[in-house]
Design a protein around this motif. Sequence first.
Motif, PDB file in Angstrom:
ATOM      1  N   LEU A  66      -0.056 111.368  23.884  1.00 25.78           N
ATOM      2  CA  LEU A  66      -0.742 111.259  25.167  1.00 25.78           C
ATOM      3  C   LEU A  66      -2.256 111.280  24.955  1.00 25.78           C
ATOM      4  CD1 LEU A  66       1.469 113.672  27.293  1.00 25.78           C
ATOM      5  CD2 LEU A  66       1.565 111.180  27.217  1.00 25.78           C
ATOM      6  N   THR A  67      -2.963 110.846  25.976  1.00 33.02           N
ATOM      7  CA  THR A  67      -4.419 110.750  25.894  1.00 33.02           C
ATOM      8  C   THR A  67      -5.037 112.135  25.860  1.00 33.02           C
ATOM      9  OG1 THR A  67      -4.293 108.724  27.188  1.00 33.02           O
ATOM     10  CG2 THR A  67      -6.461 109.771  26.975  1.00 33.02           C
ATOM     11  N   PRO A  68      -5.919 112.403  24.909  1.00 35.27           N
ATOM     12  CA  PRO A  68      -6.553 113.735  24.894  1.00 35.27           C
ATOM     13  C   PRO A  68      -7.528 113.906  26.048  1.00 35.27           C
ATOM     14  CG  PRO A  68      -7.484 112.324  23.198  1.00 35.27           C
ATOM     15  CD  PRO A  68      -6.335 111.574  23.771  1.00 35.27           C
ATOM     16  N   GLY A  69      -7.829 115.145  26.372  1.00 31.58           N
ATOM     17  CA  GLY A  69      -8.743 115.466  27.467  1.00 31.58           C
ATOM     18  C   GLY A  69      -8.084 115.415  28.819  1.00 31.58           C
ATOM     19  N   ARG A  70      -6.752 115.588  28.882  1.00 31.43           N
ATOM     20  CA  ARG A  70      -6.064 115.473  30.184  1.00 31.43           C
ATOM     21  C   ARG A  70      -6.312 116.684  31.065  1.00 31.43           C
ATOM     22  NH1 ARG A  70      -2.528 114.504  26.217  1.00 31.43           N
ATOM     23  NH2 ARG A  70      -1.398 116.456  26.554  1.00 31.43           N
TER      24      ARG A  70
END
Length: 856
Positions: free
Chosen positions: A449-453
Amino acid sequence: MKSARAKTPRKPIVKKGSQTNLKDPVGVYCRVRPLGFPDQECCIEVINNTTVQLHTPEGYRLNRNGDYKETQYSFKQVFGTHTTQKELFDVVANPLVDDLIHGKNGLLFTYGVTGSGKTHTMTGSPGEGGLLPRCLDMIFNSIGSFQAKRYVFKSNDRNSMDIQCEVDALLERQKREAMPNTKTPSSKRQVDPEFADMITVQEFCKAEEVDEDSVYGVFVSYIEIYNNYIYDLLEEVPFDPIKPKPPQSKLLREDKNHNMYVAGCTEVEVKSTEEAFEVFWRGQKKRRIANTHLNRESSRSHSVFNIKLVQAPLDADGDNVLQEKEQITISQLSLVDLAGSERTNRTRAEGNRLREAGNINQSLMTLRTCMDVLRENQMYGTNKMVPYRDSKLTHLFKNYFDGEGKVRMIVCVNPKAEDYEENLQVMRFAEVTQEVEVARPVDKAICGLTPGRRYRNQPRGPIGNEPLVTDVVLQSFPPLPSCEILDINDEQTLPRLIEALEKRHHLRQMMIDEFNKQSNAFKALLQEFDNAVLSKENHMQGKLNEKEKMISGQKLEIERLEKKNKTLEYKIEILEKTTTIYEEDKRNLQQELETQNQKLQRQFSDKRRLEARLQGMVTETTMKWEKECERRVAAKQLEMQNKLWVKDEKLKQLKAIVTEPKTEKPERPSRERDREKVTQRSVSPSPVPFLFQPDQNAPPIRLRHRRSRSAGDRWVDHKPASNMQTETVMQPHVPHAITVSVANEKALAKCEKYMLTHQELASDGEIETKLIKGDIYKTRGGGQSVQFTDIETLKQESPNGSRKRRSSTVAPAQPDGAESEWTDVETRCSVAVEMKAGSQLGPGYQHHAQPKRKKP
């Protein structure tokens, strides 16, 4: 570890597998505790930060005739008597906690004799916390703001974790809080003053690069291994004052990932250092601690405190936990406080204490054996089985030594002289352990998944002190003058305001024109960029079409090759089957050939054996018949000589009657003439009667009966020890005999006759006994000599092979030496002749034959 004494040179290490499977040695550290008294004799000296030296105390030198021996041991790092708990934690435990937060396992255990400071190193003391509270503090400092709510993670009985949604977790929290007498720790509860000083850590420690897009949960469990049984120290057993229930031991099991765990062990979710240490302290009170001669509070069991960290990623929105069980990462840190290792005679243990010490030493000995086998397998490339199952302690931590995490050991030593021999054993074990290598754990896979969520959807202000674009534009306009009109006749305020607004309008118009110009220029640039992109797209599309054609051609080639590959695989499969059939036929034919060869070999052996037997039988039969022929020829010659002599006697008698009236006694022929006529005698002749019918006018001949020549003589009965008992009814018996198994001069000197009993196997399989007789003569030298005179053959026959009586005039000689069939000599013979051995006429004459008168 390397010691100063000489060692056998090592063999080259055999490395297996690829280079990616890297291994690290077990990290072994040494901590020396201070002496109890300043003037106490010391046997350990710290040389530098990696080496200690052991020297023999005075008492041991006296017992060993003044033998003074110094040995140095090297460790990864040595901590002296002035080392603080913080320094020890930063070097040994901090990397393990950092690996735990990043999803890797770790094992840390303290080892040493009783009273060396193992429990102080692990737990600590008031005002100076040990490794355990510092590890807990570092964990919660690192994940404090990222912890999941209670009961979002829920442990099961299969050494794994389940995820619950927020609603289910809230319902379970409410249900647990409504239960009476709940034992779940609460962060709002006041810290117990009994251990408050141990967890008060002044130094703030935190792990770096913690994943902010995940949530964490901490679970702790506490067990002890007592007398090789596992007990759960956190298990709540209902108290029964009448019949208290003893604690039940737990079993070790293996989960789906082949990791060992304690089945049914209590795991408590904690949210702070205080809660976790409160759980530990509650189990510590149940641990088996006894008073021994070496330590007032000696641990009689191995304690294992497990810290399990559960990590799960947030969903794409960064608000809730991702409800996928496969994305859960579970890491574990095991802190082991081993029981003291020492000789039982020093503890003066009796009864239960003696049994406890025996089990402690047995489990530690199994741990040493496992280290020895691991070291030997890794150094020499052997594949010996490591005896993990011999002890619950080694079986529980089998996965760590197979590459499931880092392994660290702190060797605690007491430098007093009384612990010298135990410290030697501890150092030797540490020396072996440091040479064992453990594979590095594999990094966990990222969820993707995209970091910084977590912070992406939260409202944020300007970054730093950078002003917005609108603020910059507004600041470029000239400031407005004061708009307050206090007087009706004020004619300056409005013109100034109008002038300022006109300037602003003019400036705004200029900015609009500038903006339009820049917009048109930017549009032109965008158009050019679009054209360039379009041309590049067309160019890329053309190349893409070419590539697609090439790919389609390659696909066709691949399909053709795949078909060809399948055809070849089919042919290979057929050839393999044919080869298998041929190999099976070859093996069968080889086995049949071997069987036939063995059969031929047996037949050849039987043939050679049969040929040898037949050859022996032919030789024996030939010799037998040669002897028989010789005997019969001799007998015939003797018979003819006797007939000739009888005829001569008749002629002489007739001549005497005719010429002289006086009758003379017939004389026997001289022995010299007999010796000339007889050429050869039989080996074992039997007395043969010769019968003839005398003339009626011949004078009557008086018959003489044979008398035994051995009457009154003493015999030497020589029976060798190798002879067998025939067990017949009639046995050869010689009176006045000296029976011997070996002929000797003493027996021969006392006797006049000699008889040798000889046995041999006849051609028909029966035992044939021969009695060889002889006379004993004294020699001129004072010795004795034997001259053989007769041979009697005794043979046992089957009734089916008996011979019939013959009615011939002359009876043939019996080859076996048995008694003659002519039993009534007087009725069948008119003249009986008895021969004696030694005569040239056969056995020899004893007296002249006389014709027998007929009855009237």
